[in-house]
Design an enzyme around this catalytic site. Structure first.
Site, PDB file in Angstrom:
ATOM      1  N   ASP A 284      -7.579 -17.286  10.220  1.00 58.04           N
ATOM      2  CA  ASP A 284      -6.421 -18.101  10.194  1.00 58.04           C
ATOM      3  C   ASP A 284      -6.853 -19.629  10.292  1.00 58.04           C
ATOM      4  OD1 ASP A 284      -4.314 -16.051  10.161  1.00 58.04           O
ATOM      5  OD2 ASP A 284      -5.342 -15.313  12.016  1.00 58.04           O
TER       6      ASP A 284
ATOM      7  N   GLY B 158      -4.618  -8.243  14.551  1.00 57.97           N
ATOM      8  CA  GLY B 158      -5.240  -9.478  15.273  1.00 57.97           C
ATOM      9  C   GLY B 158      -5.599  -8.562  16.481  1.00 57.97           C
ATOM     10  N   SER B 159      -4.527  -8.822  17.450  1.00 56.77           N
ATOM     11  CA  SER B 159      -4.610  -8.378  18.894  1.00 56.77           C
ATOM     12  C   SER B 159      -4.701  -6.921  19.042  1.00 56.77           C
ATOM     13  CB  SER B 159      -3.373  -8.900  19.617  1.00 56.77           C
ATOM     14  OG  SER B 159      -2.165  -8.263  19.035  1.00 56.77           O
TER      15      SER B 159
ATOM     16  N   SER C  25      -7.624  -9.680  11.938  1.00 51.40           N
ATOM     17  CA  SER C  25      -7.747 -11.163  12.171  1.00 51.40           C
ATOM     18  C   SER C  25      -8.685 -11.476  13.241  1.00 51.40           C
ATOM     19  CB  SER C  25      -6.253 -11.688  12.390  1.00 51.40           C
ATOM     20  OG  SER C  25      -6.420 -13.046  12.717  1.00 51.40           O
TER      21      SER C  25
ATOM     22  N   MET D  75       5.002 -12.698   6.277  1.00 53.47           N
ATOM     23  CA  MET D  75       4.772 -12.981   7.817  1.00 53.47           C
ATOM     24  C   MET D  75       5.945 -12.436   8.638  1.00 53.47           C
ATOM     25  SD  MET D  75       2.062 -14.808   8.274  1.00 53.47           S
ATOM     26  CE  MET D  75       2.342 -15.083  10.079  1.00 53.47           C
TER      27      MET D  75
ATOM     28  N   MET E 134      -5.427 -23.240  10.922  1.00 56.19           N
ATOM     29  CA  MET E 134      -4.210 -23.819  10.979  1.00 56.19           C
ATOM     30  C   MET E 134      -4.540 -25.421  11.468  1.00 56.19           C
ATOM     31  SD  MET E 134      -2.803 -21.026  13.758  1.00 56.19           S
ATOM     32  CE  MET E 134      -3.229 -19.301  13.640  1.00 56.19           C
TER      33      MET E 134
ATOM     34  N   GLY F  67       1.316 -19.038  13.737  1.00 54.58           N
ATOM     35  CA  GLY F  67       0.992 -20.067  14.633  1.00 54.58           C
ATOM     36  C   GLY F  67       0.077 -19.582  15.996  1.00 54.58           C
ATOM     37  N   PHE F  68       0.599 -18.274  16.472  1.00 57.78           N
ATOM     38  CA  PHE F  68      -0.311 -17.880  17.498  1.00 57.78           C
ATOM     39  C   PHE F  68      -0.095 -16.387  17.206  1.00 57.78           C
ATOM     40  CE2 PHE F  68       1.557 -21.878  19.235  1.00 57.78           C
ATOM     41  CZ  PHE F  68       0.553 -22.172  19.814  1.00 57.78           C
ATOM     42  N   GLY F  69      -1.233 -15.661  17.630  1.00 62.25           N
ATOM     43  CA  GLY F  69      -1.607 -14.263  17.802  1.00 62.25           C
ATOM     44  C   GLY F  69      -0.619 -13.512  18.761  1.00 62.25           C
ATOM     45  N   GLY F  70      -0.701 -12.383  18.700  1.00 64.57           N
ATOM     46  CA  GLY F  70      -0.133 -11.477  19.972  1.00 64.57           C
ATOM     47  C   GLY F  70       1.474 -11.693  19.845  1.00 64.57           C
TER      48      GLY F  70
ATOM     49  N   ASP G 172       1.578  -9.794   8.002  1.00 67.15           N
ATOM     50  CA  ASP G 172       0.890 -10.057   8.902  1.00 67.15           C
ATOM     51  C   ASP G 172       1.575 -10.704  10.038  1.00 67.15           C
ATOM     52  OD1 ASP G 172      -0.877 -11.583  10.673  1.00 67.15           O
ATOM     53  OD2 ASP G 172      -1.335 -13.243   9.165  1.00 67.15           O
TER      54      ASP G 172
ATOM     55  N   GLY H 189       2.105  -9.115  14.397  1.00 63.85           N
ATOM     56  CA  GLY H 189       2.576  -7.876  15.269  1.00 63.85           C
ATOM     57  C   GLY H 189       2.170  -6.429  14.686  1.00 63.85           C
TER      58      GLY H 189
ATOM     59  N   HIS I 243      -9.878 -11.319   8.142  1.00 66.64           N
ATOM     60  CA  HIS I 243      -8.682 -12.157   8.036  1.00 66.64           C
ATOM     61  C   HIS I 243      -9.173 -13.642   8.729  1.00 66.64           C
ATOM     62  CE1 HIS I 243      -4.660 -13.248   6.973  1.00 66.64           C
ATOM     63  NE2 HIS I 243      -4.644 -13.908   8.093  1.00 66.64           N
TER      64      HIS I 243
ATOM     65  N   MET J  97      -2.618 -21.880   6.994  1.00 62.66           N
ATOM     66  CA  MET J  97      -1.303 -22.588   7.739  1.00 62.66           C
ATOM     67  C   MET J  97      -1.508 -23.934   7.955  1.00 62.66           C
ATOM     68  SD  MET J  97      -0.628 -19.217   9.877  1.00 62.66           S
ATOM     69  CE  MET J  97      -2.491 -18.696  10.153  1.00 62.66           C
TER      70      MET J  97
ATOM     71  N   HIS K  96      -6.469 -17.577   5.300  1.00 60.86           N
ATOM     72  CA  HIS K  96      -4.874 -17.773   5.484  1.00 60.86           C
ATOM     73  C   HIS K  96      -4.778 -19.088   5.892  1.00 60.86           C
ATOM     74  CE1 HIS K  96      -0.935 -16.447   7.568  1.00 60.86           C
ATOM     75  NE2 HIS K  96      -0.777 -17.313   6.726  1.00 60.86           N
TER      76      HIS K  96
END
Length: 220
Positions: A33, A195-196, A8, A135, A35, A140-143, A173, A175, A31, A66, A64
């Protein structure tokens, strides 16, 4: 179809997306995102950025969405050349019609579920989908930290797919890291958004390879 790793770009340097995507040449997909600050409490990239990004990579784009009202907006992402378009069932008014429209535009149709959304009401839709996204964090947020409570749902989704004999991919998707990917593979997933874990690594493409190796080692 084997294990697929889909980094991501939410955690990448958004001011240099072309170069950032160039750092993950061995990825299977990119990927993205999308939003809208309505369906989820964040505002990110949209269609113009995806159209621009396509000129800088040969990797297929996994969009993706959202967003609210995907019935209206999702087909445009397929028309723009995304290889896969995910809409959220919590926002879609006519998911079967939307999946068919995405497919008619030449993209793979994918349906996303938030952590608390059960899979059972949508069992009959699996044949209409090319991919199901579960999910494992609140979107809404990465990490965010991986939610182990989603593992039983992944297992149930895979059991449904096997029971119906569909070739639907099962994407996870949220963690995803070297510490969590094996659990998801063992539960039945085969496509992973990271992602992270990827973009916080000193060598993002090496992390893609490490994630793939870790997942493949856990494949039955």
């Amino acid at each position: 179809m084997g294990i697929q790793i889909t980094p991501s770009i939410l955690n990448a340097d958004l001011a240099a997306l072309g170069a950032e995507v160039g750092r993950i040449p061995s990825a299977d997909w990119v990927h993205v995102d999308v939003m809208d600050n309505h369906f989820v409490p964040n505002l990110t990239l949209g269609l113009p950025v995806i159209e621009s990004l396509k000129a800088h990579t040969d990797l297929p784009i996994d969009a993706h969405l959202m967003i609210e009202d995907p019935d209206r907006w999702a087909p445009a992402y397929a028309e723009a050349g995304c290889g896969s378009v995910t809409f959220h069932v919590e926002a879609a008014k006519a998911p079967v019609r939307l999946a068919r429209e995405i497919r008619n535009q030449g993209a793979r149709a994918s349906m996303g579920l938030k952590p608390a959304t059960p899979i059972e009401p949508y069992e009959d839709l699996l044949g209409e989908l090319d991919m199901l996204l579960i999910m494992t964090v609140e979107p809404g947020f990465g990490g965010q930290k991986f939610l182990d409570l989603c593992l039983p749902k992944i297992r149930r989704a895979r059991a449904m797919m096997d029971r119906h004999g569909v070739q639907t991919w099962l994407q996870i998707d949220g963690g995803i890291s070297l510490d969590t990917i094996e659990r998801c593979v063992e539960a039945g997933a085969d496509v992973f958004v990271a992602g992270s874990a990827v973009y916080s690594a000193s060598d993002p493409d090496a992390m893609v390879a490490d994630l793939r190796a870790r997942a493949e080692s856990a494949t039955p």
